[in-house]
Design a protein around this motif. Structure first.
Motif, short mmCIF file in Angstrom:
data_model
loop_
_atom_site.label_atom_id
_atom_site.label_comp_id
_atom_site.label_asym_id
_atom_site.label_seq_id
_atom_site.Cartn_x
_atom_site.Cartn_y
_atom_site.Cartn_z
N ARG A 24 0.90 -1.17 -0.01
CA ARG A 24 -0.06 0.07 0.14
C ARG A 24 0.94 1.38 -0.18
O ARG A 24 0.53 2.16 0.66
CB ARG A 24 -0.88 0.11 1.29
CG ARG A 24 -2.05 -0.98 1.21
CD ARG A 24 -2.93 -1.16 2.41
NE ARG A 24 -2.10 -1.31 3.74
CZ ARG A 24 -2.58 -0.98 4.74
NH1 ARG A 24 -3.84 -0.78 4.90
NH2 ARG A 24 -1.82 -1.20 5.87
N ASN A 25 1.98 1.15 -0.70
CA ASN A 25 2.83 2.54 -0.89
C ASN A 25 3.42 2.83 0.65
O ASN A 25 3.54 4.07 0.76
CB ASN A 25 2.25 3.52 -1.91
CG ASN A 25 1.90 3.07 -3.24
OD1 ASN A 25 2.59 2.30 -3.62
ND2 ASN A 25 0.62 3.64 -3.68
N ALA A 26 3.65 2.05 1.39
CA ALA A 26 4.14 2.43 2.75
C ALA A 26 5.45 3.16 2.50
O ALA A 26 6.28 2.86 1.58
CB ALA A 26 4.20 1.02 3.56
N LEU A 27 5.64 3.90 3.50
CA LEU A 27 6.91 4.72 3.60
C LEU A 27 8.22 3.56 4.12
O LEU A 27 8.65 3.64 5.23
CB LEU A 27 6.72 5.92 4.31
CG LEU A 27 5.72 6.68 4.04
CD1 LEU A 27 5.49 7.96 5.10
CD2 LEU A 27 6.13 7.07 2.69
N SER A 28 8.77 2.96 3.16
CA SER A 28 9.90 2.15 3.33
C SER A 28 11.06 2.84 3.31
O SER A 28 11.30 3.87 2.60
CB SER A 28 9.97 0.95 2.40
OG SER A 28 10.02 1.09 1.24
N GLN A 69 9.65 -1.98 10.01
CA GLN A 69 10.05 -1.41 11.19
C GLN A 69 10.23 -2.53 12.20
O GLN A 69 11.27 -2.03 12.94
CB GLN A 69 8.89 -0.21 11.68
CG GLN A 69 9.24 0.56 13.00
CD GLN A 69 10.48 1.31 12.97
OE1 GLN A 69 10.69 2.29 12.04
NE2 GLN A 69 11.90 0.97 13.37
N ARG A 70 9.75 -3.34 12.06
CA ARG A 70 9.78 -4.66 13.22
C ARG A 70 10.96 -4.98 13.23
O ARG A 70 11.53 -5.82 14.16
CB ARG A 70 8.81 -5.53 13.17
CG ARG A 70 7.26 -5.14 13.39
CD ARG A 70 6.22 -6.18 13.31
NE ARG A 70 6.57 -7.26 14.43
CZ ARG A 70 5.81 -8.24 14.54
NH1 ARG A 70 4.90 -8.59 13.61
NH2 ARG A 70 6.13 -9.23 15.42
N THR A 71 11.61 -5.09 12.00
CA THR A 71 12.83 -5.63 11.78
C THR A 71 14.07 -4.92 12.01
O THR A 71 15.33 -4.91 11.77
CB THR A 71 13.25 -6.68 10.67
OG1 THR A 71 12.90 -5.70 9.36
CG2 THR A 71 11.94 -7.43 10.68
N SER A 72 13.94 -3.50 12.22
CA SER A 72 15.05 -2.48 12.23
C SER A 72 15.09 -1.72 13.51
O SER A 72 14.14 -1.75 14.24
CB SER A 72 14.64 -1.56 11.26
OG SER A 72 15.51 -0.44 11.45
N ASP A 73 16.31 -1.52 14.11
CA ASP A 73 16.51 -0.94 15.40
C ASP A 73 16.46 0.38 15.13
O ASP A 73 15.95 1.50 16.08
CB ASP A 73 17.77 -1.16 15.81
CG ASP A 73 18.01 -2.61 16.11
OD1 ASP A 73 17.01 -3.36 16.59
OD2 ASP A 73 19.07 -3.07 16.21
N ALA A 74 16.44 1.19 13.89
CA ALA A 74 16.55 2.47 13.52
C ALA A 74 15.08 3.04 13.08
O ALA A 74 14.54 2.08 12.20
CB ALA A 74 17.56 3.07 12.72
#
Length: 255
Positions: A24-28, A69-74
């Motif tokens: 859904r065009n998420a902000l990755s 985000q769940r797999t990133s510390d930043a």
């Protein structure tokens, strides 16, 4: 690697499309990187007079990529302020063509644009508080658009609201039937390319800055600016074109 944002240039209009429908065009991280790159291209391209920001698929932008985000510390949206600044500070008019629904961070993109047109079928929500986070970065452009009572209502409740309400509270410029979306966006873009590039950039600043200037000071500064623009090369070209009934040199051919 497949690009998550695409660009196109035609008739003085640079169209930048978020193209990541599966999420859904998420902000990755990748989408924001591609978006920043394409915005910089549009700003630097002399033939691009107006920027149209849109999306592919049924959703314009769902906000931050929570799976990433769940797999990133930043924070995955660490580069989001740069993107918002590129849009907000753009000397070229930016029109947001919402192809559909927007949520959370996606509404930051909407608010940063100078114009925002959506189909009446679109819905909106600031969902951050329901996830235990806050609409922090996007509050900077959004609170410059929304009525204060409406901002408190939707920021704090996370309630979904429709496109008609979004127009009412200042988030959108227009909400139209889906079949009229493309023509409405094209109408705005066609009008904008007829304005002088320098005049448009200055007028964009006026809309934001003059209301905060004391009245007498504002009159003094604007009198000076008015005289400066009438004698500028762009102003002289515009006047000459009007008097001789021809398009000014800055208008793209066929516009």
């Amino acid at each position: 690697m497949t690009r998550l944002v695409h660009k196109e240039l035609a008739g003085g209009i640079a169209t930048i499309t978020l193209d990541s429908p599966p999420n859904r065009n998420a902000l990755s991280v990748r989408l924001l990187g591609d978006l920043a790159e394409h915005l910089e291209w549009a700003l630097a391209e002399p033939k691009a007079r107006v920027i149209v920001l849109t999306g592919a698929g049924p959703v314009f932008c769902s906000g931050a990529d929570l799976k990433e985000q769940r797999t990133s510390d930043a924070p995955v949206t660490a580069s989001f302020p740069e993107v918002l600044s590129l849009i907000w500070e753009s000397p070229k008019p930016v029109v947001c063509r919402l192809n559909g629904t927007a949520r959370a961070g996606g509404l930051g993109l909407v608010a940063a644009c100078d114009f925002a047109i959506a189909p009446l079928t679109a819905s909106f929500a600031f969902t951050e508080v329901r996830l235990g986070v806050v609409p922090a970065m996007i509050s900077v452009p959004v609170l410059r658009r929304l009525q204060p009572r409406a901002a408190a209502e939707y920021f704090m409740t996370g309630e979904v609201f429709d496109a008609a309400r979004a127009v009412e509270i200042g988030l959108l410029t227009r909400a139209v039937p889906p079949e009229e979306l493309d023509e409405t966006v094209a109408h705005y873009a066609r009008m904008l390319v007829k304005g002088g590039p320098e005049a448009l950039a200055i007028t964009k600043r006026l809309v934001r800055e003059v209301p905060a200037v004391p009245f007498e000071e504002g009159l003094r500064r604007m009198t000076e600016l008015s005289a400066e623009r009438f004698t500028s090369s762009e102003g002289q070209e515009g006047i000459s074109a009007f008097m001789t009934k021809r398009p000014p040199r800055w208008v793209p051919e066929g516009s």
